[in-house]
Design an enzyme around this catalytic site. Sequence first.
Site, short mmCIF file in Angstrom:
data_model
loop_
_atom_site.label_atom_id
_atom_site.label_comp_id
_atom_site.label_asym_id
_atom_site.label_seq_id
_atom_site.Cartn_x
_atom_site.Cartn_y
_atom_site.Cartn_z
N GLU A 118 0.87 -1.18 0.00
CA GLU A 118 0.00 0.00 0.00
C GLU A 118 0.90 1.22 0.00
O GLU A 118 1.93 1.23 0.68
CB GLU A 118 -0.89 0.03 1.24
CG GLU A 118 -1.89 -1.08 1.27
CD GLU A 118 -2.62 -1.17 2.61
OE1 GLU A 118 -2.19 -0.51 3.57
OE2 GLU A 118 -3.61 -1.91 2.68
N TYR A 130 7.79 1.67 -7.49
CA TYR A 130 6.97 0.47 -7.56
C TYR A 130 6.55 0.16 -9.00
O TYR A 130 6.55 -1.00 -9.41
CB TYR A 130 5.75 0.59 -6.65
CG TYR A 130 6.11 0.84 -5.20
CD1 TYR A 130 7.26 0.30 -4.63
CD2 TYR A 130 5.32 1.65 -4.40
CE1 TYR A 130 7.60 0.54 -3.31
CE2 TYR A 130 5.65 1.89 -3.07
CZ TYR A 130 6.79 1.34 -2.54
OH TYR A 130 7.12 1.59 -1.23
#
Length: 163
Positions: A118, A130
Amino acid sequence: MFQNLFTKKAVFEIFDMTAADCHDMSMLHGERFARGWGDGEFHSLMTQDSVFGFVARQTNRNDKSLGGFVLTREVAGEAEILTIAVAARQAGQGLGWRLMLAALRQTIERGGESLFLEVDEGNAAALALYRKLGFRKVGERKAYYQQADGNKAAALVMRLDLR
């Protein structure tokens, strides 16, 4: 210009995380997140067999300063990044990339088939990292993160398939 000529860039190595790292991780986490985790929270996680992590420590100084860390949990083929932090003074030097690669390798070795995390929707640097690693958005938790200014931000749920 000349300052770069006379200062030596810090060199970091990646080490397996141990319970002895909990205090330093807690201090860094508190610097980087509005709601930092305490030593006890890190220690409690570190006692679980499913939890593992890595720390980046300086190798060209006697104090072995903590530059960053990643904490991961893997259970039954699914893994999640519990938290990752890089010291502000080390941002943009590739420590987050190196820590994530260490976590990915260990997750695969443990049999992980997917890795979740998250991230605050406003954390552009983390999102870029990411995405570069191949994570994709699979969900969103509205008003999940409490910001230092009192506002709330969404958490983007991201996934990377490892097999």
